[in-house]
Design a protein around this motif. Structure first.
Motif, PDB file in Angstrom:
ATOM      1  N   ILE A   1       0.840  -1.186   0.000  1.00 42.80           N
ATOM      2  CA  ILE A   1       0.000   0.000   0.000  1.00 42.80           C
ATOM      3  C   ILE A   1       0.878   1.239   0.000  1.00 42.80           C
ATOM      4  O   ILE A   1       1.974   1.261   0.567  1.00 42.80           O
ATOM      5  N   SER A   2       0.377   2.273  -0.653  1.00 39.97           N
ATOM      6  CA  SER A   2       1.087   3.557  -0.712  1.00 39.97           C
ATOM      7  C   SER A   2       0.043   4.654  -0.874  1.00 39.97           C
ATOM      8  O   SER A   2      -1.108   4.396  -1.255  1.00 39.97           O
ATOM      9  N   LEU A   3       0.437   5.868  -0.594  1.00 39.14           N
ATOM     10  CA  LEU A   3      -0.467   7.000  -0.759  1.00 39.14           C
ATOM     11  C   LEU A   3      -0.660   7.313  -2.230  1.00 39.14           C
ATOM     12  O   LEU A   3       0.281   7.213  -3.035  1.00 39.14           O
ATOM     13  N   ASN A   4      -1.878   7.708  -2.574  1.00 37.84           N
ATOM     14  CA  ASN A   4      -2.128   8.225  -3.910  1.00 37.84           C
ATOM     15  C   ASN A   4      -1.297   9.492  -4.122  1.00 37.84           C
ATOM     16  O   ASN A   4      -1.005  10.224  -3.186  1.00 37.84           O
ATOM     17  N   THR A   5      -0.921   9.733  -5.374  1.00 40.59           N
ATOM     18  CA  THR A   5      -0.029  10.863  -5.685  1.00 40.59           C
ATOM     19  C   THR A   5      -0.553  12.179  -5.139  1.00 40.59           C
ATOM     20  O   THR A   5       0.206  12.986  -4.577  1.00 40.59           O
ATOM     21  N   LEU A   6      -1.873  12.404  -5.252  1.00 40.96           N
ATOM     22  CA  LEU A   6      -2.449  13.669  -4.786  1.00 40.96           C
ATOM     23  C   LEU A   6      -2.192  13.869  -3.297  1.00 40.96           C
ATOM     24  O   LEU A   6      -1.779  14.950  -2.864  1.00 40.96           O
ATOM     25  N   TYR A   7      -2.411  12.812  -2.498  1.00 43.05           N
ATOM     26  CA  TYR A   7      -2.272  12.936  -1.054  1.00 43.05           C
ATOM     27  C   TYR A   7      -0.804  12.856  -0.615  1.00 43.05           C
ATOM     28  O   TYR A   7      -0.451  13.292   0.473  1.00 43.05           O
TER      29      TYR A   7
END
Length: 803
Positions: free
Chosen positions: A754-760
């Motif tokens: 899992i990773s953060l979406n680019t926007l966040y």
């Protein structure tokens, strides 16, 4: 209920309200019921069945022809086509594994076929060998999957259960009218299979459903069971009682469908239905680890719907089954909620579990068979919605649902159309909602619920008994009680049943008994399992009151000198509550697919006002009258099919018309506290997102991080709810964040990253917005009107003893 003519209800029909009966009236204990011991033509003073009632019962019960379907599936042309598909897929994989780079260059030059034939011979790749291998695999799949349901084993097991169950259960209670309903359905529609869909709490569930049906002369079902139960001796026993074993994960490699296994399972179920078998499956997939219903999985349901749609069966009746225990036979799921690995099923574990059970007391077991749904009526109703283009339940569709036979998808279609997914999901959610609503409240559910909400610091026995009286009154007409009698006796009984490991009872010098939950993390998590049976019933009220106080706090910051009664507008309250409901979309099924969430929130708001938890005017009496007028207006609008705006817009939407009821703040806090443990878990997950900043992480490691963080907060006292330590709730929150596109999930070699979406990841402000959105559902007991009125503080985690 009239049993002469049975009419299965359709999609829009609610279950017929049943008369609320005290426990024992209209119910029967199956452990004491032997209807065939002394029946005609054996009824006489010389009838041996009187002397040997259990033996007579199992011998004289009706016997059915349970046809085996494995051989039929093996000879099906669709399975043969699936074997060919699987062989071709395996051939392509072998080719690419050995010479993929050369295959790519040859495919560009257009000389692929000649290359394949030459290289296959050189590399020893034989299509015929691969095909034979897939044929052998199909035989192995069907052998491992197939049930061997037979009357002899059913009779022997029934006799054993009559003897053994009283050793650890005081009763297995069913409702007489419900059994009569099932018998009437079976007799009036012998060609229509019954699909039993219970919520899953214990391994005992499927055995007991079969036990009850067999001894009431109803055809026993084939039961879908996980292949983890294929343990020596017990696996064979379950198979003979109707279990057919399926893999816990159908596609072992992510993104790659196991064509052959899907086809075998699809055909096995379809042919079983065609041969007249009833079927039972657990729509949640596995046992609930939290005590509340899990989100449904629609794979097996989709096969049954497809069997109807392609004409394999004329109809099928879905029978929601509600199962509950006063004390769970399987032990508890504390280890798993704390993030520890589940202990695999084994022969020794099964033996030790049985021995422990036979030397314990688990109280009553209650099974309710709810009114069936007709698959035909469900699909017809769905297609009517699609034709009418109604937007209330589904998006408008340009055509009715079509079906094309296939083996490549468990849903049975090459490209599963969106309306088909909607149908399966809606039926699944409807069944789970109805099962949860119809589940009887046991004595241990009520006591655990009170100790985790109203009496977290404990209380005298008489106070808790008074609280139980209030709870029983509030549930009257809504949920069936699995107990009866004086509340003092019920409290004492439930305490004995749960045991000293969960409930502490001390007596003071005046002889008064003080009861509280044992202050350990493990006891709170286990008590939450029993309490959560009632949580869905109060969830919307808890969301409404939590939202109401959050809005009051926001307004209060700007109105400190205002002497007017604090309040908010109904429109603002409902709109904000709907947003907060979305936070729990993977935790609770808050409404049926045929119900509008906004309408339900208005209904619960009306109930809160009538109960005195908030007012609709400064003058309380006028407020109640006003509320009754609003309820009448809403009912008229509903039956006339008017928009809600027709009556909502008669008032100023910004004007406060829901006001604080200061005299019931303690009761309001109790209701807010119902969902507080879940809210704290979600808040911890949201805060933990910061560690994903420019950093990918294994999902399992992230979950462990959150569980450890919650455990530390509980020890420090900054989290007041030990039951917030819940792996299931952490996973549900991650599903929500993935749905919101806050996090991205990718699979690498079977591991989820899992990773953060680019926007966040790029915008800390956007991430903070999500954190605030989730934290909006957390009750603020240390601020606002709860604190200003001096209500009792919540139990802090500082009193939780270390394990």
């Amino acid at each position: 209920m009239t049993l002469d003519v049975f009419h299965a209800r359709g999609w829009f029909e609610d279950a017929k309200p049943q008369t609320s009966l005290a426990h024992g009236v209209g119910t029967q204990n199956m452990l004491q019921l032997t209807p065939h011991s002394g029946c005609k033509p054996y009824k006489s003073i010389f009838d041996w069945g009187v002397l040997f009632p259990y033996f007579a019962q199992v011998v004289r019960s009706e016997k059915f022809d349970y046809r085996q379907v494995t051989e039929i599936v093996h000879n099906d042309s669709v399975l043969k086509y699936a074997i060919k598909q699987a062989a071709e897929q395996a051939l392509r994989e072998q080719r690419y594994a050995k010479n993929g780079h050369r295959l790519l260059s040859r495919s560009i030059s257009g000389d692929q076929d000649n290359f394949n034939n030459t290289e296959d011979a050189q590399e020893g790749i034989s299509y015929q060998n691969i095909l034979r291998g897939q044929e052998m695999r199909a035989i192995s799949i069907l052998k491992e999957m197939g049930s061997t349901l037979n009357n002899i084993l059913l009779a022997v097991t029934s006799w054993l259960l009559y003897k053994l169950l009283p050793c650890f259960l005081s009763g297995v209670v069913t409702h007489t009218k419900q059994i009569e309903m099932l018998k009437s359905v079976s007799e009036s529609s012998p060609g229509t299979p019954l699909i039993f869909v219970p919520l899953h709490r214990s391994h005992l569930d499927y055995i007991m459903v079969t036990f009850i049906l067999t001894n009431n002369d109803i055809r026993s079902p084939l039961v879908a069971a996980g292949n983890n139960l294929q343990i020596p001796i017990f696996g064979s026993l379950l198979r003979g009682l109707g279990a057919f074993f399926i893999k816990r994960k159908i596609d072992p490699v992510e993104g790659k469908k196991d064509v052959l296994y899907r086809a075998a399972l699809h055909l096995y179920l379809t042919h079983a239905l065609k041969q007249g078998h009833n079927v039972e499956f657990f729509i949640e997939g596995g046992r609930t680890r939290t005590g509340k219903p899990c989100m449904p999985k629609g794979g097996i349901l989709s096969v049954i719907v497809n069997a109807f749609m392609d004409g394999s069966i004329p109809d099928a009746l879905l029978v929601p089954v509600s199962v509950n225990y006063e004390r769970l036979v399987d032990g508890n799921f504390v280890r798993e909620q704390k993030g520890e690995k589940k202990i695999p099923e084994s022969f020794t574990k099964a033996i030790s579990g049985i021995w422990k059970a036979l030397n314990s007391n688990y109280g009553l077991m209650r099974i309710d068979f709810n009114e069936p749904y007709s698959i035909r009526e469900l699909v017809n109703s769905y297609n009517k919605i699609a034709k009418d283009g109604s937007a209330k339940i589904y998006k408008p569709a340009s055509r009715t649902l079509q079906h094309n036979q296939s083996t490549s998808s468990l849903y049975g279609t090459d490209v599963v159309c969106e309306e088909h997914r909607n149908l399966i999901e809606s039926i699944s959610r409807q069944v789970v909602f109805d099962c949860a609503a119809a589940t009887s409240v046991m004595s241990t559910n009520a006591l655990a619920f009170l100790l985790l909400t109203r009496y977290r610091n404990g209380a005298e026995e008489r106070q808790i008994a008074a609280g139980l009286d209030d709870l029983r009154n509030s549930l009257a007409g809504c949920k069936d009680m699995g107990f009866s009698g004086e509340s003092l006796h019920i409290i004492a009984y439930a305490c004995d049943l749960l045991g000293s490991g969960l409930i502490s009872r001390t007596r003071d010098e005046n002889g008064r008994i003080f009861i509280r939950a044992v202050p350990t993390v493990e006891s709170f998590i286990e008590l939450a399992y029993y309490s959560n049976m009632l949580t869905p019933h109060f969830a919307l009220r808890s969301i409404l009151l939590t939202t109401f106080h959050a809005l009051l706090s926001d307004r209060g910051e700007n109105r400190q000198c205002d002497k007017a009664t604090p309040g908010v507008s109904t429109k603002k309250l409902i709109d904000t509550a709907i947003e907060n409901c979305q936070v729990y979309r993977y935790e609770f099924i808050l409404n049926k697919p045929t119900q509008e969430l906004e309408d339900l929130l208005h209904k619960h708001l009306d109930d809160l006002v009538i109960s005195g938890y908030m007012n609709t005017a400064s003058n309380e009496d006028n407020g109640v009258d006003s509320m009754e007028c609003r309820r009448l207006a809403r009912s008229v609008a509903y039956y006339l099919d008017c928009d809600d705006d027709d009556y909502v817009n008669i008032r100023d939407d910004e004007r406060a018309d829901c006001f604080l009821a200061s005299d019931t703040l303690d009761q309001q806090r109790y209701i807010c506290e119902i969902l507080a443990p879940f809210a704290c878990t979600y808040s911890a997950v949201a805060q933990a997102l910061k560690i994903l900043d420019r950093n990918s992480m294994l999902e399992s490691e992230f979950i462990s991080f959150v569980i450890n963080d919650l455990s530390n907060k509980v020890k420090r006292g900054s989290c007041a709810y030990a039951e917030s330590i819940s792996t299931d709730s952490v996973r549900n929150c991650l599903k929500l964040l993935e749905k919101w596109s806050v996090i991205e999930v990718c699979n690498q070699r079977g591991m989820r990253l899992i990773s953060l979406n680019t926007l966040y990841e790029m915008s800390r402000e956007s991430l903070n917005t999500i954190i605030k959105k989730i934290e909006a559902v957390v009750p603020k007991f240390n601020t606002g009107y709860f604190q200003s009125k001096g209500t009792t503080k919540l139990q802090g985690s500082a009193v939780i003893a270390s394990p």
